[in-house]
Scaffold this active site. Structure first.
Site, short mmCIF file in Angstrom:
data_model
loop_
_atom_site.label_atom_id
_atom_site.label_comp_id
_atom_site.label_asym_id
_atom_site.label_seq_id
_atom_site.Cartn_x
_atom_site.Cartn_y
_atom_site.Cartn_z
N ARG A 284 35.50 43.22 34.06
CA ARG A 284 34.70 42.68 32.95
C ARG A 284 34.64 41.17 33.02
O ARG A 284 33.54 40.57 32.95
CB ARG A 284 35.30 43.12 31.61
CG ARG A 284 34.62 42.49 30.39
CD ARG A 284 35.33 42.86 29.09
NE ARG A 284 36.72 42.41 29.11
CZ ARG A 284 37.12 41.19 28.74
NH1 ARG A 284 36.24 40.29 28.31
NH2 ARG A 284 38.40 40.86 28.76
N ARG A 285 35.77 40.51 33.17
CA ARG A 285 35.77 39.04 33.20
C ARG A 285 35.00 38.51 34.41
O ARG A 285 34.26 37.53 34.28
CB ARG A 285 37.22 38.52 33.20
CG ARG A 285 37.90 38.70 31.84
CD ARG A 285 39.36 38.34 31.86
NE ARG A 285 39.93 38.44 30.51
CZ ARG A 285 41.20 38.74 30.26
NH1 ARG A 285 42.04 38.97 31.26
NH2 ARG A 285 41.64 38.81 29.02
N ASP B 207 44.60 48.48 26.55
CA ASP B 207 45.16 49.19 27.70
C ASP B 207 45.15 50.71 27.53
O ASP B 207 45.39 51.43 28.50
CB ASP B 207 46.62 48.75 27.94
CG ASP B 207 46.74 47.31 28.40
OD1 ASP B 207 45.76 46.80 28.98
OD2 ASP B 207 47.80 46.70 28.19
N ARG C 282 47.70 39.10 39.49
CA ARG C 282 48.39 40.11 38.68
C ARG C 282 49.68 39.51 38.12
O ARG C 282 50.15 38.49 38.59
CB ARG C 282 48.73 41.34 39.54
CG ARG C 282 47.53 42.16 40.00
CD ARG C 282 46.94 42.99 38.87
NE ARG C 282 47.95 43.69 38.12
CZ ARG C 282 48.60 44.78 38.52
NH1 ARG C 282 48.32 45.31 39.71
NH2 ARG C 282 49.52 45.35 37.77
#
Length: 304
Positions: free
Chosen positions: A126-127, A80, A144
């Site tokens: 990315r995923r 993060d 989320r």
């Protein structure tokens, strides 16, 4: 003796990480005080991260507390933390990496579906891209919240599965069935707990030299330099993972993908580490010269 005030997000996983740092400090005979702070990323659970200006969304509020001397250190998931840190803040230690992998968690009603049939909930660029590279017809939706919130949404909402960091599941001791995904290269520095402090707090920096895990530090430096060199301040689907053995031999795998997963550049290298070379930067330049620079421009245009 000085009591070390530890700043952290207030999610269960973040508090686990803060307690782990506190345990390391207590083992060195330091007193600790954990101070939870609600981050911008935790306040807004409706917008996907990539729409919020993802860089630093989970670290900004802790950075402010650190610079205002409200806490002595801040504890983060290292993935993060932006590669460009605010003035007078630096990473002073990383703990030993435990679980770097991404895993798939399905709801019970989708156990018999093939991977390409699943509707996947993830807000990670990315995923999404790495999954779409192998299963291009996949339908995605945003999700989320902390680990427990997302697991509840998995049961309650209209999708088949979601993708997690294995570290989150294991650290929370959650009784969850998951599937390993060898095609999913981890986010740079995934599975690593990091400690940031004020750069001018020399007492804290000296203290954390005893806590820092050397092998993890070497690997995440390579991964984060690879990320920093590729991204140039832009969020993109980038994976990077380095492993080092006791002879300082490193294996590094990296990937840059288009947002839809159709264009991908990958690198898989083995080399002997030394502290003179910036291996992450060097490996990223191989990708950039092989079409990565143009791909990064395309990604930036799509995300504007």
């Amino acid at each position: 003796m000085r009591s070390i005030k530890i700043g952290t997000r207030n999610s269960p996983l973040a508090l686990w990480q803060a307690r782990e740092v506190a345990r390391n400090l207590q083992n060195n005979n330091y007193k600790t005080d954990i101070t939870p702070i609600v981050s911008t990323g935790d306040k807004n659970l409706t917008e996907p991260l990539y729409a919020m200006g993802i860089t630093g969304v989970f670290t900004k509020d802790l950075d402010i507390a650190l610079l205002n001397n409200e806490v002595d250190i801040a504890v983060h998931s290292l993935k993060d933390i932006p590669t460009q840190l605010p003035h007078n803040i630096e990473i002073v230690a990383v703990l030993k990496r435990d679980f770097p992998q991404d895993v798939l968690v399905r709801k019970s009603t989708s156990k018999n579906k093939e991977l390409h049939e699943l509707k996947i909930a993830t807000s990670s660029l990315r995923r999404r891209a790495f999954w779409a590279k192998y299963f291009p017809e996949t339908e995605f939706c945003d999700i989320r919240g902390n680990v427990q919130t997302r697991l509840q949404k998995l049961e309650d909402q209209d999708f088949d599965a979601t993708l997690f960091s294995l570290a989150a599941i294991e650290r929370m001791n959650l009784a969850v069935d998951y599937e390993f995904l060898p095609m999913m290269i981890s986010a740079p520095a995934q599975g690593v707990v990091a400690v940031t402090a004020r750069a001018d707090d020399h007492e804290i920096k000296e203290l954390f030299e005893k806590v820092n895990h050397r092998e993890t530090q070497i690997c995440i430096d390579i991964e984060r330099n690879f990320l920093r060199t590729l991204e140039g301040g832009c969020t993109a689907p980038i994976g990077a993972f380095a492993e080092i053995n006791d002879k300082d031999e490193v294996r590094f795998v990296g990937r840059l993908c288009s947002l839809d997963g159709k264009k991908c550049m990958e690198i898989d290298e083995i080399f002997t580490w030394n502290d003179q070379e910036n291996f992450g930067e060097k490996l990223a330049h191989i990708i950039l010269k092989d079409g990565g620079r143009e791909l990064m421009q395309e990604i930036k245009l799509h995300l504007q």
